[in-house]
Design a protein around this motif. Sequence first.
Motif, PDB file in Angstrom:
ATOM      1  N   GLU A 195      32.350  28.649  45.631  1.00 19.13           N
ATOM      2  CA  GLU A 195      32.624  28.084  44.317  1.00 19.13           C
ATOM      3  C   GLU A 195      31.616  26.952  44.098  1.00 19.13           C
ATOM      4  N   PRO A 196      30.394  27.322  43.736  1.00 20.69           N
ATOM      5  CA  PRO A 196      29.336  26.301  43.655  1.00 20.69           C
ATOM      6  C   PRO A 196      29.639  25.193  42.644  1.00 20.69           C
ATOM      7  N   SER A 197      30.626  25.404  41.761  1.00 21.53           N
ATOM      8  CA  SER A 197      30.942  24.316  40.828  1.00 21.53           C
ATOM      9  C   SER A 197      31.556  23.118  41.565  1.00 21.53           C
ATOM     10  N   PHE A 198      32.005  23.305  42.820  1.00 22.29           N
ATOM     11  CA  PHE A 198      32.454  22.150  43.626  1.00 22.29           C
ATOM     12  C   PHE A 198      31.330  21.128  43.787  1.00 22.29           C
ATOM     13  N   LEU A 199      30.092  21.598  43.649  1.00 27.58           N
ATOM     14  CA  LEU A 199      28.960  20.678  43.834  1.00 27.58           C
ATOM     15  C   LEU A 199      28.959  19.546  42.804  1.00 27.58           C
ATOM     16  N   THR A 200      29.738  19.699  41.724  1.00 29.83           N
ATOM     17  CA  THR A 200      29.842  18.595  40.762  1.00 29.83           C
ATOM     18  C   THR A 200      30.403  17.343  41.449  1.00 29.83           C
ATOM     19  N   ARG A 201      31.120  17.546  42.569  1.00 27.43           N
ATOM     20  CA  ARG A 201      31.704  16.398  43.282  1.00 27.43           C
ATOM     21  C   ARG A 201      30.766  15.828  44.349  1.00 27.43           C
TER      22      ARG A 201
END
Length: 569
Positions: free
Chosen positions: A321-327
């Motif tokens: 879930e590469p959108s975790f990289l927003t954190r």
Amino acid sequence: MIFGVWNGDAMMLVNSFDRNRTGIAYFSMEIALDSDIPTYAGGLGVLAGDTVRSAADLKVPLVAVSLVSRKGYFTQKLSAKGEQTELPSDWDPSKRAEELPVRATVKIEDRDVQVRAFHYQVSSPKGGNVPVLLLDTDLVENQPGDREITHYLYGGDLEYRLKQEVVLGIGGVRILNALGFRIRRYHMNEGHSALLSLELLRENQLDAKRVKSMCIFTTHTPVEAAFDKFEYPMIDRVLGDLVPKDVIRQYGGGERLNMTLLALNLSDYVNGVSRRYGEYSTSLFPGYKVHAITNGVHSFTWTCAHFKRLYDRYLPGWADEPSFLTRVGTIPDKEILEAHREAKEDLLTCVRTMTGIEMDPRVLTIGFARRATGYKRPNLIFSDVDRLRKIARRWGLQIIFAGKSHPKDETGKLMIKQIFRYMEELKDDIKMVYLENYDLALSKLMVSGVDVWLNTPQPPMEASGTSGMKAAHNGVLNFSVLDGWWVEGWIENVTGWAIGPHPHENVTPEERKQQEKEDLYNKLNYIICPAYYDRVDDWADMMQNSIGILASYFNSHRMMRRYVTDAYL
Ligand SMILES: *Cc1c(COP(=O)(O)O)cnc(C)c1O
């Protein structure tokens, strides 16, 4: 279909495809499966590879079809003056893939040409699998000339290309049938596989509506001149009576068979590979609805080991879930800078091994690597040598280049030689190297090990571009012309820096050129170098933004999900 010849292997292949045995067939002339499997030449193939890697992770029922390219693209050698020679890069598919026990036959110039397929399995740690079928005509049953059809990626003349496209498009559909795949959607990655639409027309009694409902076309080429086109006498001779001649002309164009037009006319869903290109292509293809699905890169593949370790610790699950990289803000700056320092060390070690040149890890290092071809303008950075020299003397600068030129691309080859001349001319002030034989492995070292990733294409030629997305996954900052994906990714001084005007600005070519030059040197001298050398906190913030804002979005998981919801379902 020939159920009788199925053996267990072919059955297994279909079973792992999907419980219902229906799914998506993804066709691409090139595909980057592994660094040393030479079935790719550049970004198009890397995109195809990242697409199947994401499909495997996400368990999308997809099967990929490409050519085996036994003799590969080529291995690049460069002389001390930058003259490129091309060495063979043969590979043996039977060592890396498994021959499948089925055959298909295509008619070429009235001869029956046998096609077989090698199965290369892309497996995800998540348990998903995507079969990749690599088509091969190198069989004793075929005439010597026909045995070479699938040998050379982008080799030979126009007729050779057409025969390859017959094998890919028509042979591909028939091999899938022979293997028992039930295909709901045929996805053409670029126009090379557009002949599949004619085969589907033939299978469906020329029912164009039905064929269109099954076809998806992704276009990557923003100039009419670069579309694959074939004269009809050649088409008629090579294809024979596959479908009636007037039908081919109806969908493929009156004067010549234009593969882009054929794919456009026989696909219900058409997309460009960035929003910018989607927008632009409404003028390129008036009357057609062109959607936009912006490319992405496979996060796990393109993140170097040092950043993987950080993401695993602070953002577990990021690869799924590469959108975790927003954190990314939860990772201390210090650790981000340290991971980058290690990646840079890896690259500089590789530079030393390949060239004997010792680069300085403290010096701002710019990377530029992609196919060496005219529109990518690899030597734009040298448009004013004196200014570049002054900046380098004031701050310190190193540049690492790489990229192959197509054997027949004289402009591309000339550009490599020009870069070598500039390297010589500037050698007292700027350490520069041109690394040979750009491939996936070298790309990964470069996009993670430099500090700034430079991209200077001639707009609107860069339909998307993906290497900058790879850089972003490794906290490397983009300094790029506003074309393709960067129009979407760019926030000045936040995610990186722009070179030249925004595409919506109305400028003459001269004004554009001038503004590009000013931006290149002014931003390097007054913004980028000062931030790198004097304000490391700001630099680290931008590295975080690169990861948190860019990598979290410009990845092939997001792209694949978009294809599923917008095109496949
Ligand atoms: C990512 C990649 C490309 C594409 O680079 P662009 O800058 O998007 O053109 C080309 N070749 C290789 C080997 C790559 O890894």
